[in-house]
Design an enzyme around this catalytic site. Structure first.
Site, PDB file in Angstrom:
ATOM      1  N   GLU A 179       0.854  -1.167   0.000  1.00  0.00           N
ATOM      2  CA  GLU A 179       0.000   0.000   0.000  1.00  0.00           C
ATOM      3  C   GLU A 179       0.904   1.236   0.000  1.00  0.00           C
ATOM      4  O   GLU A 179       1.301   1.697  -1.046  1.00  0.00           O
ATOM      5  CB  GLU A 179      -0.944  -0.037   1.209  1.00  0.00           C
ATOM      6  CG  GLU A 179      -2.298   0.500   0.821  1.00  0.00           C
ATOM      7  CD  GLU A 179      -3.456   0.017   1.673  1.00  0.00           C
ATOM      8  OE1 GLU A 179      -4.452   0.725   1.658  1.00  0.00           O
ATOM      9  OE2 GLU A 179      -3.392  -1.026   2.341  1.00  0.00           O
ATOM     10  N   GLU A 187      -2.015   0.323  13.394  1.00  0.00           N
ATOM     11  CA  GLU A 187      -3.184   0.654  12.588  1.00  0.00           C
ATOM     12  C   GLU A 187      -4.474   0.356  13.339  1.00  0.00           C
ATOM     13  O   GLU A 187      -5.423   1.137  13.318  1.00  0.00           O
ATOM     14  CB  GLU A 187      -3.149  -0.177  11.303  1.00  0.00           C
ATOM     15  CG  GLU A 187      -4.384  -0.028  10.443  1.00  0.00           C
ATOM     16  CD  GLU A 187      -4.230  -0.730   9.106  1.00  0.00           C
ATOM     17  OE1 GLU A 187      -3.505  -1.747   9.048  1.00  0.00           O
ATOM     18  OE2 GLU A 187      -4.825  -0.248   8.120  1.00  0.00           O
TER      19      GLU A 187
END
Ligand code: BGC
Length: 865
Positions: free
Chosen positions: A464, A741
């Site tokens: 990502e 996260e």
């Protein structure tokens, strides 16, 4: 006390070489302890000709307009300043000179064309990078030389066997179609009279390497891999030589057999010719063949607005263990972003393999969170004995590394982790009496470092590493305290505007990589798209750059206009795909958007908040008409929000912490509209859950302010100091060294969260650090650029002392406080030219001027309340 100002700086750059602005703005700061300056004078040295502005009355010293004729391409100007303060008639001594040098300001300045390999490559299987080179002769001695350079892909240039610059992954990532950054290097010392050689390593990078999740994309911007370079040499006799990439250059396969940002790098030293970038008449060798040229519109070449990526720190492993099958497992003690440098000696043909991971499971690297980002580097030794290598065109997020194939003993210093990120100036520090909170703060800093890699990314380790707009939207206030990120974020916001659709849609991430057939990142979503309104405002507040606000204003306005159309007459934005309170801790691993708070409530709250920001921005920019229009819109949206989401008894339709947090933090509830009730209910909800976190990306950055603003700072401290999962400190109990996260990226039972997204290095939830700076320590900008500084500590949470320091555009601001038997003892520092407003709990605000001030609650008047 000498009044000599600090050297002049230019725009938001640390180094004025190769600037792209023809009229760069100037900033300087005064030595400690001076009141606002009364006047200043600038002196420009243009090729030995001095221009002085004469005394200019005024207190401006940050981003002051360029005082002369615009710079021409390549022009080098030294600038000095002197100032008058305190009503005195004598000016200060002149500052030392700051030097700015224009880059190539006109498209016509470029003669270079992109050059790269001409041989056939299978785009799927053969991604072996090329090197390009050119021999040339300089007939007379060199006075000075500049290399202007960029690439389709990544480059590292060399001249006569010597590396040019120390930046990494240049030219970084912009929307290359429209904006490709070039860098300017002073290469005077690289050149000699006589034969010379220039060459460059090339890598795929973001231009044509694989990027994006679910398999990602290749060749996003093109299929060539090319260097664009222009070496301009000024000789002592006044003549000039220009060596630009053109069809006379040669290319050969590189000893880098493969390099991908996600995949890692494979290097075979046996294929290396160490003299490749020294003069040796390449055209006569078999390996070097004439280049192919590609195309690039020189109007799309832009100069940097911020610093490049660099290695900023080296870290040695804290432990090395060896498995029974001979693998070495290294722990660097810190989750970081960078790459390993190895120094190894062994038989030619030995291959050393380096694998990377953020976390261990059962004593082995846990690589599942990397998804398709393989992150393996390999190095094959040649026969030259001791050799040192670090990959060039990849980057990894890791704390642990596994090494296989190491010949002989792995000695101290043989493997070092080199931390890489955009080389911004550190400007903010925080510390308090609670070591766990300090670790939390350190983790925020580390997650910022790991994710400020030319663009602000979500995470540094998996497939990502994208410029997710929502993540930086919530983190920008924290970021702009910790580091001078104005130039970097300004540049990235320009790309956001480039990628914005004409209808105002702001993509989920920028630069855009198209999604699959099911999914596109180009659609409107609350909290993410609001980066267009909120982030320019934050940067304006923190760095005092009104021009930045002006430049990005049309983007934010178009975003709000779009929401207005989507909401229609109801003023409620209650349609479309919304990520909502992303990663609320109750969301199941496979449904990160499944938060407890109504996502359309969040969308309308953000609509109101963005409209309010457009109003404020318009007001600052002097556009009263727009200010009035967006003020009305913001009021109407707030009213619709209350009518739809606040129940008659003051509860909200989503009776959740995030719902109350957005309503309070975005000013959607005035006193008579149930503000206090909402704050009380929020506090109640938090306490009912024993102060465990119940918010995701949207609620988390706001909840402590929402509590503080309604008289529940004690509850905010309960949240901050909770250590049970989910909480900010739970990861610390698990040894976290970066912000995760998910609240439970590592679950209390020691297993990895099974969700497809499980990063250990994501800054979004670390946005609470901004509250720590402003409220725990008590240091905040009270006017743009910290010209007025609020010192408003609200002690609590059993913390007995705290301090924060920030390098404002005007100089150092600092606060430290301590609980003493006599009450709160506070020490503040106000930079020259600024005002401080000290407001201690229960006391009236006190205005203080530049300098150091010691105050105690015992000495202050109590407020009437
Ligand atoms: C990213 C985020 C992002 C989110 C939104 C994730 O994959 O890592 O942080 O904001 O997607 O969809």
């Amino acid at each position: 006390m000498s009044l000599q100002p600090a050297p002049v700086t230019f725009e938001h750059l640390r180094d004025g070489l190769g600037i792209g602005a023809a009229e760069p703005r100037l900033s300087w700061s005064l030595p400690d302890g001076h009141a606002a300056q009364d006047a200043y004078e600038l002196e420009l040295d243009r090729a030995g000709v001095l221009h002085r502005t004469g005394r200019i009355p005024g207190a401006d010293q940050v981003l002051v307009g360029w005082p002369g004729q615009p710079l021409t391409s390549r022009e080098r100007v030294s600038v000095r300043v002197r100032v008058w303060t305190g009503g005195g008639t004598e000016p200060s001594p002149w500052s030392e000179a700051g030097t700015v040098e224009a880059g190539l300001l006109d498209a016509d300045d470029w003669t270079a064309v992109p050059v790269g390999a001409a041989w056939e490559q299978d785009p799927d299987t053969d991604r072996r990078p090329a090197r390009v080179r050119k021999d040339f002769t300089l007939a007379s001695p060199v006075a000075h030389a500049r290399l202007y350079v960029t690439a389709h892909g990544l480059y590292e240039a060399e001249i006569n066997g010597r590396r040019v610059g120390d930046d990494a992954l240049s030219p970084g990532w912009t929307v290359y179609r429209e904006r490709l950054r070039y860098y300017t290097y002073d290469v005077t010392a690289h050149l000699v009279q006589g034969p010379n050689t220039i060459g460059a390593w090339l890598g795929d990078g973001w231009y044509r390497g694989r990027i994006g999740f679910d398999g990602g994309y290749r060749d996003l911007y093109g299929s060539d891999q090319s260097l664009i370079a222009q070496l301009e040499v000024r000789h002592t006799d006044g003549t000039t030589t220009v060596i630009a990439t053109d069809p006379t250059w040669h290319a050969a396969e590189s000893p880098i057999v493969f390099a991908g940002l996600y995949e890692g790098e494979t290097f075979d030293a046996r294929l290396q010719d160490p003299s490749w970038s020294t003069p040796h008449r390449a055209e006569e060798s078999q390996t070097w063949t004439p280049v192919a040229t590609a195309t690039r519109d020189p109007r799309t070449l832009i100069a940097p607005a911020g610093a490049p990526v660099r290695a900023t720190q080296e870290i040695h492993p804290v432990s090395v263990s060896t498995t029974s099958d001979g693998r070495h497992l290294l722990d660097f003690g810190q989750n970081l972003v960078g790459r390993l440098r190895i120094t190894v000696d062994g038989p030619a043909g030995t291959t050393v393999t380096l694998r990377h991971a953020e976390i261990l499971q059962d004593g082995e690297l846990a690589t599942r969170p990397l998804r398709e980002a393989v992150s393996i580097d390999t190095y094959t030794l040649d026969d030259t004995g001791r050799q040192t290598w670090e990959p060039r065109f990849t980057l990894h997020g890791f704390r642990y590394a596994e090494i296989t194939g190491w010949p002989g003993e792995l000695t101290d210093g043989a493997v070092v982790a080199r931390v890489h990120h955009t080389d911004m100036r550190r400007t903010g520090w925080f510390e308090c009496s609670d070591p766990m909170i300090n670790r939390l703060h350190d983790n925020v800093v580390w997650s910022m470092r790991g994710n400020f890699v030319d663009i602000p990314t979500d995470c540094p380790q998996r497939d990502e590493r994208l410029g997710w707009t929502g993540d930086i939207q919530v983190f920008a206030p924290t970021a702009s305290f910790l580091y001078d990120c104005a130039g970097m974020l300004d540049s990235w916001l320009t790309d956001v505007a480039v990628e914005q659709l004409p209808d105002g849609t702001v993509p989920w991430y920028v630069p855009v990589i198209p999604g699959g057939p099911q999914w596109t990142p180009i659609k409107p979503g609350a909290a993410w798209g609001d980066v267009s309104t909120l982030t320019p405002w934050v940067l304006y507040q923190r760095f005092g750059d009104l021009e930045l606000l002006r430049r990005h204003f049309p983007m934010g306005r178009a975003w709000v206009d779009l929401m207005e159309r989507l909401a229609g007459d109801s003023r409620l934005w209650d349609t479309g795909h919304q990520l909502g309170d992303w990663l609320d801790p109750i969301t199941p691993p496979d449904d990160p958007a499944g938060a407890r708070t109504d996502r359309y409530l969040v969308a309308t709250a953000y609509f109101a908040w963005s409209a309010r920001h457009v109003e404020w921005s318009a007001r600052e920019l002097g556009d009263t008409e727009a200010a009035e229009r967006y003020a009305r819109l913001a009021d109407e949206v707030a009213e619709a929000f209350r009518a739809r989401y606040v129940l008659p008894d003051g509860r909200m339709t989503s009776d959740t912490p995030t719902a109350y947090s957005v309503a309070l933090a975005f000013g959607l509830l005035a006193d008579e509209q149930g503000r206090q009730l909402a704050g009380d209910r929020l506090a109640e909800l938090v306490l009912e859950d024993d102060a465990r976190i119940a918010t995701g990306f949207v609620g988390t950055p706001l909840i402590c302010d929402a509590l503080t603003g309604t008289g529940h700072v004690d509850v905010a401290y309960r949240l901050l100091t909770q250590t049970e999962c989910p909480s900010w400190l739970y990861p610390i109990t698990q040894g976290a060294t970066t912000i995760w996260e998910r609240w439970d990226s590592l679950r209390p039972d020691g297993t990895l969260n099974p969700g497809g997204m499980t990063s250990f290095n994501h800054y979004a939830l670390g946005a609470v650090a901004d509250w720590m700076h402003r409220v725990v320590a008590g240091l905040e900008p009270a006017s743009p650029g910290y010209r007025t500084i609020g010192f408003r500590p609200r002690p609590g949470g059993g913390i007995t002392w705290a301090k924060a320091r920030h390098e404002t555009p005007y100089g150092t601001a600092a606060i430290s406080w301590e609980q003493t038997a006599a009450g709160l003892a506070v020490h503040v520092t106000v930079p020259s030219g600024c005002q401080g407003l000290v407001e201690l709990p229960g006391h009236a605000p006190l205005a203080v001027g530049p300098g150091e001030h010691r105050l105690g609650t015992g000495d202050l008047d109590r407020t009437a309340a």
